[in-house]
Design a protein around this motif. Structure first.
Motif, PDB file in Angstrom:
ATOM      1  N   UNK A  28       0.823  -1.206   0.000  1.00  0.00           N
ATOM      2  CA  UNK A  28       0.000   0.000   0.000  1.00  0.00           C
ATOM      3  C   UNK A  28       0.863   1.264   0.000  1.00  0.00           C
ATOM      4  N   UNK A  29       1.996   1.194   0.703  1.00  0.00           N
ATOM      5  CA  UNK A  29       2.870   2.365   0.810  1.00  0.00           C
ATOM      6  C   UNK A  29       3.566   2.671  -0.516  1.00  0.00           C
ATOM      7  N   UNK A  30       3.931   1.630  -1.273  1.00  0.00           N
ATOM      8  CA  UNK A  30       4.707   1.829  -2.507  1.00  0.00           C
ATOM      9  C   UNK A  30       4.092   2.862  -3.452  1.00  0.00           C
ATOM     10  N   UNK A  31       2.838   2.704  -3.875  1.00  0.00           N
ATOM     11  CA  UNK A  31       2.288   3.706  -4.794  1.00  0.00           C
ATOM     12  C   UNK A  31       2.105   5.072  -4.153  1.00  0.00           C
ATOM     13  N   UNK A  32       1.759   5.103  -2.851  1.00  0.00           N
ATOM     14  CA  UNK A  32       1.606   6.386  -2.170  1.00  0.00           C
ATOM     15  C   UNK A  32       2.934   7.134  -2.090  1.00  0.00           C
ATOM     16  N   UNK A  33       4.009   6.413  -1.724  1.00  0.00           N
ATOM     17  CA  UNK A  33       5.330   7.040  -1.650  1.00  0.00           C
ATOM     18  C   UNK A  33       5.792   7.501  -3.026  1.00  0.00           C
ATOM     19  N   UNK A  34       5.475   6.731  -4.055  1.00  0.00           N
ATOM     20  CA  UNK A  34       5.856   7.092  -5.420  1.00  0.00           C
ATOM     21  C   UNK A  34       5.274   8.451  -5.804  1.00  0.00           C
ATOM     22  N   UNK A  35       4.052   8.715  -5.378  1.00  0.00           N
ATOM     23  CA  UNK A  35       3.364   9.952  -5.753  1.00  0.00           C
ATOM     24  C   UNK A  35       3.734  11.117  -4.827  1.00  0.00           C
ATOM     25  N   UNK A  36       3.849  10.833  -3.520  1.00  0.00           N
ATOM     26  CA  UNK A  36       3.923  11.932  -2.556  1.00  0.00           C
ATOM     27  C   UNK A  36       5.296  12.153  -1.924  1.00  0.00           C
ATOM     28  N   UNK A  53       9.301  12.567  -2.587  1.00  0.00           N
ATOM     29  CA  UNK A  53      10.413  12.680  -3.543  1.00  0.00           C
ATOM     30  C   UNK A  53      11.520  11.676  -3.210  1.00  0.00           C
ATOM     31  N   UNK A  54      12.036  11.008  -4.222  1.00  0.00           N
ATOM     32  CA  UNK A  54      13.140  10.071  -4.026  1.00  0.00           C
ATOM     33  C   UNK A  54      12.711   8.671  -3.667  1.00  0.00           C
ATOM     34  N   UNK A  55      11.402   8.401  -3.570  1.00  0.00           N
ATOM     35  CA  UNK A  55      10.922   7.056  -3.236  1.00  0.00           C
ATOM     36  C   UNK A  55      10.098   6.498  -4.395  1.00  0.00           C
ATOM     37  N   UNK A  56      10.705   6.521  -5.593  1.00  0.00           N
ATOM     38  CA  UNK A  56      10.002   6.064  -6.779  1.00  0.00           C
ATOM     39  C   UNK A  56       9.729   4.553  -6.722  1.00  0.00           C
ATOM     40  N   UNK A  57       8.631   4.144  -7.344  1.00  0.00           N
ATOM     41  CA  UNK A  57       8.215   2.751  -7.338  1.00  0.00           C
ATOM     42  C   UNK A  57       8.928   2.009  -8.476  1.00  0.00           C
ATOM     43  N   UNK A  58      10.238   1.784  -8.306  1.00  0.00           N
ATOM     44  CA  UNK A  58      11.016   1.103  -9.337  1.00  0.00           C
ATOM     45  C   UNK A  58      10.675  -0.384  -9.340  1.00  0.00           C
ATOM     46  N   UNK A 112       8.426   6.762  14.468  1.00  0.00           N
ATOM     47  CA  UNK A 112       8.513   8.156  14.029  1.00  0.00           C
ATOM     48  C   UNK A 112       9.919   8.466  13.517  1.00  0.00           C
ATOM     49  N   UNK A 113      10.930   8.013  14.251  1.00  0.00           N
ATOM     50  CA  UNK A 113      12.314   8.297  13.859  1.00  0.00           C
ATOM     51  C   UNK A 113      12.637   7.653  12.515  1.00  0.00           C
ATOM     52  N   UNK A 114      12.257   6.389  12.328  1.00  0.00           N
ATOM     53  CA  UNK A 114      12.568   5.681  11.085  1.00  0.00           C
ATOM     54  C   UNK A 114      11.845   6.322   9.909  1.00  0.00           C
ATOM     55  N   UNK A 115      10.554   6.603  10.062  1.00  0.00           N
ATOM     56  CA  UNK A 115       9.786   7.191   8.957  1.00  0.00           C
ATOM     57  C   UNK A 115      10.330   8.562   8.594  1.00  0.00           C
ATOM     58  N   UNK A 116      10.640   9.364   9.603  1.00  0.00           N
ATOM     59  CA  UNK A 116      11.116  10.728   9.338  1.00  0.00           C
ATOM     60  C   UNK A 116      12.503  10.739   8.703  1.00  0.00           C
ATOM     61  N   UNK A 117      13.377   9.835   9.128  1.00  0.00           N
ATOM     62  CA  UNK A 117      14.770   9.907   8.702  1.00  0.00           C
ATOM     63  C   UNK A 117      15.133   8.919   7.597  1.00  0.00           C
ATOM     64  N   UNK A 118      14.523   7.736   7.599  1.00  0.00           N
ATOM     65  CA  UNK A 118      14.856   6.727   6.595  1.00  0.00           C
ATOM     66  C   UNK A 118      13.767   6.563   5.541  1.00  0.00           C
ATOM     67  N   UNK A 119      12.549   7.053   5.835  1.00  0.00           N
ATOM     68  CA  UNK A 119      11.485   7.016   4.851  1.00  0.00           C
ATOM     69  C   UNK A 119      10.439   5.955   5.125  1.00  0.00           C
ATOM     70  N   UNK A 120       9.196   6.193   4.659  1.00  0.00           N
ATOM     71  CA  UNK A 120       8.099   5.241   4.915  1.00  0.00           C
ATOM     72  C   UNK A 120       8.280   3.901   4.214  1.00  0.00           C
ATOM     73  N   UNK A 121       8.903   3.897   3.032  1.00  0.00           N
ATOM     74  CA  UNK A 121       9.098   2.629   2.330  1.00  0.00           C
ATOM     75  C   UNK A 121      10.052   1.726   3.109  1.00  0.00           C
ATOM     76  N   UNK A 122      11.143   2.293   3.607  1.00  0.00           N
ATOM     77  CA  UNK A 122      12.090   1.522   4.424  1.00  0.00           C
ATOM     78  C   UNK A 122      11.403   1.009   5.689  1.00  0.00           C
TER      79      UNK A 122
END
Length: 302
Positions: free
Chosen positions: A108-116, A118-123, A236-246
């Motif tokens: 679910x996160x993959x397409x959302x991160x791809x759109x919203x 930057x830098x988390x493209x759905x490759x 919170x720390x992981x999402x903010x610093x490493x990103x929601x996809x990670x």
């Protein structure tokens, strides 16, 4: 960067372990308390703990521009709403389906991160890795994920679990998009918002609270301390610093830890498909996060 990524890998491994042992505790707690009051007690206790730490740090939240509307929405979608949905849904579905629903969060996160984000493209590599990981989780859980609970509300229970997964996906995206914030302050505020939302809902739906027995209170306190307060801060720390996809890598670990901990502490049999499932899950994680792994070990990404 490699040493920082090592810190984040340790964080998501910790979260996977902690959350893997959470669902059995919820089942135990539900024997002595109703679903919404369990969520209220868990979130409220965690809010008190992190709120005290936040106050000791000076109640700092935003480090620049404030974005309270977004914080209010995240508070709803990251704590109160998914906790209520899971606690209610678990009464009408198998535990396996709940685990599979949480494993769907990365997809679910993959397409959302791809759109919203930057830098988390759905490759293609990332999508392929997440799909392999999801298949591994499905094999690990096996037919239990689709066994009928014989509840009249089973369909609604399944929709509730999938909706909870969607809430977590959306809250991760919104958390990443916030302006600079103090992580302790953000984690505390989200739990305070969740408490403010769930208390009146629990009272309206289930009536005034009944003080549970000591064992149930102890389980609620444990749920509030570790998988809610401490884990919410790490999240919170992981999402903010490493990103929601990670961050979603945690969701593929949770079923593995749940099975292993069940075997160690509850004497449950390990499924015959365990090794195959773990191989697929690990392969999926490696494929989806190849760049992060190569940076972690100081190699050049090819």
């Amino acid at each position: 960067m490699p040493e920082r990524m090592g810190k984040y890998w340790l964080m998501i491994a910790t979260l996977g372990f902690v959350w893997g042992g959470t669902f059995p505790l919820i089942k135990i707690a539900l024997e002595g308390i109703t679903p919404f009051w369990l969520a209220a007690g868990r979130i409220g206790f965690a809010a008190l703990l992190l709120g005290a730490i936040w106050g000791w740090r000076g109640f700092t939240l935003f480090k620049g521009a404030a974005s309270w509307p977004a914080v209010l929405i995240i508070g709803l979608f990251s704590t109160a709403l998914p906790f209520m949905l899971i606690n209610w849904g678990q009464q009408h579905v198998s535990a396996g389906f709940t685990g599979l629903s949480m494993a769907a969060i990365p997809l679910m996160v993959l397409p959302l991160a791809h759109v919203f984000i930057p830098g988390e493209q759905m490759v293609l590599r990332r999508v392929f890795g997440f799909v392999i990981g999801f298949i591994g989780v499905a094999i690990l859980i096996g037919g239990k994920a689709f066994e009928s609970s014989s509840s009249e509300l089973e369909l609604l229970g399944r929709l509730a679990c999938l909706s909870a997964a969607g809430c977590y996906a959306m809250s991760s995206i919104l958390t990443r998009r916030l302006p600079p914030v103090d992580p302790v302050g953000l984690a505390a505020v989200l739990l305070v918002i969740g408490t403010a939302i769930i208390l009146p809902v629990a009272w309206t739906v289930e009536g005034p609270p009944v003080i549970p027995e000591g064992q149930t209170l102890a389980v609620i306190a444990l749920l509030g301390l570790i998988p809610t307060a401490a884990a919410n801060l790490l999240r919170v720390i992981v999402v903010r610093e490493a990103g929601p996809t990670f961050m979603t890598l945690t969701n593929y670990q949770v079923p593995v830890w749940a099975v292993l901990l069940g075997a160690v502490f509850l004497g449950e049999a390990l499924p015959a498909s365990m090794l195959w499932a773990m191989a697929l899950i690990l392969s999926g994680l490696c494929i989806s996060q190849w760049g992060a792994l190569t940076r972690l070990f100081g190699k050049t990404q090819k």
